[in-house]
Scaffold this active site. Structure first.
Site, PDB file in Angstrom:
ATOM      1  N   TYR A 141      37.697 -23.925 -79.299  1.00  0.00           N
ATOM      2  CA  TYR A 141      39.123 -23.635 -79.127  1.00  0.00           C
ATOM      3  C   TYR A 141      39.918 -23.887 -80.405  1.00  0.00           C
ATOM      4  O   TYR A 141      40.943 -23.261 -80.628  1.00  0.00           O
ATOM      5  CB  TYR A 141      39.715 -24.503 -78.015  1.00  0.00           C
ATOM      6  N   LYS A 192      24.376 -26.832 -74.597  1.00  0.00           N
ATOM      7  CA  LYS A 192      23.490 -25.678 -74.797  1.00  0.00           C
ATOM      8  C   LYS A 192      22.610 -26.027 -75.993  1.00  0.00           C
ATOM      9  O   LYS A 192      22.572 -25.303 -77.001  1.00  0.00           O
ATOM     10  CB  LYS A 192      24.343 -24.414 -75.014  1.00  0.00           C
ATOM     11  N   ASP A 224      24.183 -23.085 -68.556  1.00  0.00           N
ATOM     12  CA  ASP A 224      23.899 -22.002 -67.600  1.00  0.00           C
ATOM     13  C   ASP A 224      23.320 -22.574 -66.311  1.00  0.00           C
ATOM     14  O   ASP A 224      23.735 -22.204 -65.199  1.00  0.00           O
ATOM     15  CB  ASP A 224      22.968 -20.940 -68.223  1.00  0.00           C
ATOM     16  N   ASP A 248      36.187 -25.629 -69.566  1.00  0.00           N
ATOM     17  CA  ASP A 248      37.156 -24.662 -69.035  1.00  0.00           C
ATOM     18  C   ASP A 248      36.507 -23.846 -67.924  1.00  0.00           C
ATOM     19  O   ASP A 248      37.061 -23.682 -66.827  1.00  0.00           O
ATOM     20  CB  ASP A 248      37.616 -23.746 -70.177  1.00  0.00           C
ATOM     21  N   ASP A 252      36.807 -24.324 -63.435  1.00  0.00           N
ATOM     22  CA  ASP A 252      37.268 -23.285 -62.498  1.00  0.00           C
ATOM     23  C   ASP A 252      36.243 -23.096 -61.388  1.00  0.00           C
ATOM     24  O   ASP A 252      36.575 -22.938 -60.210  1.00  0.00           O
ATOM     25  CB  ASP A 252      37.464 -21.937 -63.211  1.00  0.00           C
TER      26      ASP A 252
HETATM   27  C1  IPM Z   1      42.949 -24.358 -68.582  1.00  0.00           C
HETATM   28  C2  IPM Z   1      43.441 -23.006 -68.969  1.00  0.00           C
HETATM   29  C3  IPM Z   1      43.772 -23.010 -70.451  1.00  0.00           C
HETATM   30  C4  IPM Z   1      42.509 -23.311 -71.211  1.00  0.00           C
HETATM   31  C5  IPM Z   1      44.433 -21.726 -70.967  1.00  0.00           C
HETATM   32  C6  IPM Z   1      45.661 -21.366 -70.179  1.00  0.00           C
HETATM   33  C7  IPM Z   1      44.748 -21.817 -72.437  1.00  0.00           C
HETATM   34  O1  IPM Z   1      42.522 -22.028 -68.628  1.00  0.00           O
HETATM   35  O2  IPM Z   1      43.686 -25.348 -68.758  1.00  0.00           O
HETATM   36  O3  IPM Z   1      41.830 -24.453 -68.092  1.00  0.00           O
HETATM   37  O4  IPM Z   1      41.721 -22.400 -71.494  1.00  0.00           O
HETATM   38  O5  IPM Z   1      42.282 -24.475 -71.539  1.00  0.00           O
HETATM   39 MG    MG Z   2      40.876 -22.775 -67.501  1.00  0.00          MG
END
Ligand code: IPM
Ligand code: MG
Length: 358
Positions: A141, A192, A224, A248, A252
């Site tokens: 990032y 990885k 993975d 990240d 999710d």
């Molecule tokens: C998160 C989000 C952010 C990230 C985005 C909005 C920049 O997806 O906080 O997980 O990728 O860190």
């Molecule tokens: Mg995110």
């Protein structure tokens, strides 16, 4: 001393969900002796519209001065046409890096009341309680160099740099091992290392720091496989630690196991316990302004703030109990709705939490 909190509602559903979280703060200040004051400011697209940048120096300075920050969400299709440097997401990344909030805690807890809202079978997820510790201010990032350049043959190429220094790995390792010590003492480090040297170093440093925490069982997993295991048998995990990009993605994935990304708070901490607290979901532009969004992740972010930055364990428990109560009472926003429950709006969910706090 009165604690100062900077509230940054942001874009999309941000103002609606943060509005419910500040109602909770107001109630704790008025009725439960919380010594805190907050002020609000613009961030993300709403700041861009007003000032031409997603984060002004003034707001960044306010964030530095504050004891903690509560953020809603940023971004939306309206701003996708602009260059990355002024996109709403940049505000988030700048706050994280300028405030050195390297330690991101993303708990994925399944409320038993929501087991049927999960996309996995209830028996796979019931009792799920995983904590993802994501490194937040390094990795691909932020690595340099980065950009889009034109090669000698005229073709363009995009490039980013995936880099971690030992000290960056060490400090997130300590965050993760300490978190594991407070839980089931099992830590899975995700990398990885079979392909990427940067994560070969990650694995080596995790193993070395692990010697300082002999009670914690440290395992390693390729990313993975970790993604697969999260949807195959998620209860095998206690704490997972990983770099910025893998974290990240995996967070999710873990979020969805709990029925809704609308339920999950997060904390991003610096070395001294100052933090930025935000729901892990985004700005959901498709339902923005419709009083439909689930405010519980943001309300639970307040509880994380009280716990991690202010040592107000009892008040944090109080908020979490109130959230559990409203779920017991059957209140559901659309994202967690299942047959037979009471479908409520954002503000009605806020009303229910406030009533349960009483
Ligand atoms: C998160 C989000 C952010 C990230 C985005 C909005 C920049 O997806 O906080 O997980 O990728 O860190
Ligand atoms: Mg995110």
């Amino acid at each position: 001393m009165t604690k100062k909190v900077l509230v940054l509602p942001g874009d999309g559903i941000g103002p609606e969900i943060v509005g419910q979280a500040t109602r909770v703060l107001d109630a704790l200040i008025a009725d439960h002796g919380l010594d805190m004051a907050y002020e609000s400011a613009l961030v993300g697209g709403s700041s861009f519209d007003e000032h031409g940048v997603p984060l002004t120096d003034e707001v960044l300075e306010k964030a530095r001065q504050a004891d903690s920050v509560l953020l809603g969400a940023v971004g939306g299709p309206k701003w996708e046409q602009f260059e990355i440097a002024v996109r709403p997401e940049k505000a988030l990344l700048k706050l994280r890096s300028e405030l050195e909030l390297f330690g991101n805690l993303r708990p994925a807890i399944l409320y038993p009341q929501l087991a049927s809202a999960s996309s996995l079978k209830p028996e796979l997820v019931s009792g799920l309680d995983v904590l993802i510790v994501r490194e937040l201010t390094g990795g691909i990032y932020f690595g340099q160099p980065r950009g889009i350049r034109t090669k000698d043959n005229g073709e363009r190429e995009g490039f980013n740099t995936y880099v971690y220094s030992e000290s960056e790995i060490e400090r997130i390792a300590h965050v993760a091992f300490r978190a594991a010590m407070l839980r089931d003492k099992r830590l899975c480090s995700v990398d990885k290392a079979n392909v990427l040297e940067v994560t070969e170093l990650w694995r080596e440093v995790m193993t070395r720091i692990g010697k300082e925490y002999p009670e914690v069982e440290l395992t390693h997993m390729y990313v993975d496989n970790a993604a697969m295991q999260l949807v195959r048998a998620p209860k095998q995990f206690d704490v997972m630690v990983t770099g910025n990009m893998f974290g990240d993605i995996l967070s999710d994935c873990a979020a969805m196991l709990t029925g809704s990304i609308g339920m999950l708070p997060s904390a991003s901490l610096d070395a001294n316990g100052k933090g930025m607290y935000e729901p892990i979901h985004g700005s959901a532009p498709d339902i923005a302004g419709q009083n439909k969004a689930n405010p519980l992740a943001t309300i639970l972010s307040v509880s994380m703030m009280l716990r991690h930055s202010f040592g107000e364990e009892a008040l944090a428990d109080k908020i979490e109990n109130a959230v559990s109560t409203v779920l017991d009472q059957g209140y559901r926003t659309g994202d967690i709705y299942t047959d037979g429950m009471k479908l409520v709006s954002t503000t009605e969910m806020g009303d229910a939490v406030l009533a349960a706090l009483k």
